[in-house]
Design an enzyme around this catalytic site. Sequence first.
Site, short mmCIF file in Angstrom:
data_model
loop_
_atom_site.label_atom_id
_atom_site.label_comp_id
_atom_site.label_asym_id
_atom_site.label_seq_id
_atom_site.Cartn_x
_atom_site.Cartn_y
_atom_site.Cartn_z
N ARG A 1 0.84 -1.21 0.00
CA ARG A 1 0.00 0.00 0.00
C ARG A 1 0.88 1.26 0.00
O ARG A 1 0.54 2.28 -0.57
CB ARG A 1 -0.98 0.00 1.19
CG ARG A 1 -1.74 1.30 1.35
CD ARG A 1 -3.07 1.14 2.12
NE ARG A 1 -2.93 0.37 3.34
CZ ARG A 1 -2.44 0.86 4.48
NH1 ARG A 1 -2.01 2.10 4.56
NH2 ARG A 1 -2.36 0.08 5.56
N TYR B 1 -16.28 16.20 -18.02
CA TYR B 1 -16.64 14.88 -17.49
C TYR B 1 -17.61 15.04 -16.31
O TYR B 1 -17.26 15.67 -15.30
CB TYR B 1 -15.39 14.11 -17.09
CG TYR B 1 -15.72 12.70 -16.66
CD1 TYR B 1 -16.45 11.86 -17.47
CD2 TYR B 1 -15.32 12.22 -15.42
CE1 TYR B 1 -16.79 10.59 -17.09
CE2 TYR B 1 -15.64 10.93 -15.01
CZ TYR B 1 -16.39 10.12 -15.86
OH TYR B 1 -16.72 8.85 -15.46
N ASP C 1 -7.16 18.54 -16.15
CA ASP C 1 -7.49 17.19 -16.60
C ASP C 1 -7.14 17.12 -18.08
O ASP C 1 -7.83 17.70 -18.93
CB ASP C 1 -8.98 16.90 -16.36
CG ASP C 1 -9.39 15.49 -16.81
OD1 ASP C 1 -8.65 14.86 -17.59
OD2 ASP C 1 -10.48 15.03 -16.39
N LYS D 1 -7.84 5.40 -19.83
CA LYS D 1 -8.06 5.77 -21.22
C LYS D 1 -6.79 5.57 -22.05
O LYS D 1 -6.32 4.46 -22.17
CB LYS D 1 -8.59 7.21 -21.26
CG LYS D 1 -9.77 7.47 -20.30
CD LYS D 1 -10.94 6.59 -20.64
CE LYS D 1 -12.22 6.85 -19.89
NZ LYS D 1 -12.21 6.91 -18.45
C1 LIG Z 1 -11.99 13.41 -19.05
C2 LIG Z 1 -12.14 12.37 -17.98
N1 LIG Z 1 -11.62 12.61 -16.76
C3 LIG Z 1 -11.74 11.70 -15.76
C4 LIG Z 1 -12.41 10.50 -15.93
C5 LIG Z 1 -12.56 9.54 -14.77
O1 LIG Z 1 -11.69 8.47 -14.90
P1 LIG Z 1 -11.99 6.97 -14.38
O2 LIG Z 1 -13.15 6.45 -15.14
O3 LIG Z 1 -10.70 6.27 -14.64
O4 LIG Z 1 -12.29 7.07 -12.90
C6 LIG Z 1 -12.95 10.22 -17.20
C7 LIG Z 1 -13.67 8.93 -17.43
O5 LIG Z 1 -14.35 8.75 -18.40
C8 LIG Z 1 -12.81 11.18 -18.24
O6 LIG Z 1 -13.33 10.95 -19.46
#
Ligand SMILES: Cc1ncc(COP(=O)(O)O)c(C=O)c1O
Length: 372
Positions: free
Chosen positions: A62, A112, A174, A199
């Site tokens: 961990r 998102y 992000d 992704k």
């Molecule tokens: C732009 C974006 N940020 C964050 C996330 C969240 O990631 P996770 O699904 O790995 O928790 C996503 C998920 O689709 C996303 O498209």
Amino acid sequence: MSRRLRRAGSDATMRRMSQPLRPETLALHADAGIEATPDVAPPIHVSTTYVAGNSEGLVYSRSDHPTRRRLEAVLGALEGGHAAVYASGQAAATAALLHLAPRRVAIARGGYHATHYAIEALARFGVEKVPLDAPVGKGDLIWLETPKNPTCELQDIAAHAARARAAGAWLLVDGTFATPVLQQPLALGADLVYHSMTKFLSGHSDALGGVLVAREPKLAEALRAARTLSGAVPGALETWLVLRGVRTLSLRVRQQTATATRLAAFLAPRVARVWHPSLPTHPGYELAQRQMKGPGPMLSIELGSEEAARALPGKLRLFQDATSLGGVESLVEWRRRQDPEAPPALLRLAVGIEDPADLEADLAQALDAVGA
Ligand SMILES: Cc1ncc(COP(=O)(O)O)c(C=O)c1O
């Protein structure tokens, strides 16, 4: 050897090169020397605990893990910062919010949807979600998602970095849709870059994960220490899968961007609207030229009606009807199924690495089939 020495050892390997290594090379070599092993491909370590007093300084998985060290070295090098990886993108987002503990989070509408839910969930601890351009003060957080899900609209990272600096606020970006291949937020003044590793970084739709990359090493150290307490670490297999996937990140993203650009041009005269920064009609066209190294691998389209948009995925043969993005296989999604704020006739296309002509033909026959 301690974690510090191992990281320094890897830096020394990099310094011996006559020129700074480029991203394609760093993806393969930034973790060199972190593990004392003759393996060319990284081993998978499933042990949760380690014999006391070992030369690697490992105690319990961990708090520290050999493959996690390697993955963090690679992701840190690709972004020009210091990485902490998490069990999912959402776990990374929540870790940033809890650690930075802002009073206000300034964020644009859209993007998102679950990011908004994660911020809103902290309202009971006094965290306030405010519009992106609302005034911010010391310790507040400006949260950008650029390009934004699903319309690929862009936000000006350097401009918001100047604003954050002036206010003593944090700037987080992000960059999931851009990846470090196409966008370098830390170089533009951001404090943290955030990616859903699920992704493009992983790239094969088989591992959940998230990462925060900090400009300051101290911030990354503090995030890793907080992660040991929260326990939001990725599993051994997922960590290994993302490390394996990230080796080919640049090849995949450049190919996917070229295909998305071709499909955007093909679709523009055929559908009501195409959202891709390669098109002069896209609101992010100009900024993409300055801020990104390419228009990106994601695109969305709007058809003439919600009915047609809901029917199209069922007619496609190569694009699979599923949420998520960034994998090698092409996906299509009527975005409103996940995100209630998405336009009703919008379909998000996550382009894979199939032959672009085959994808174009698939879209052509499906549009004909729904009469669009
Ligand atoms: C732009 C974006 N940020 C964050 C996330 C969240 O990631 P996770 O699904 O790995 O928790 C996503 C998920 O689709 C996303 O498209």
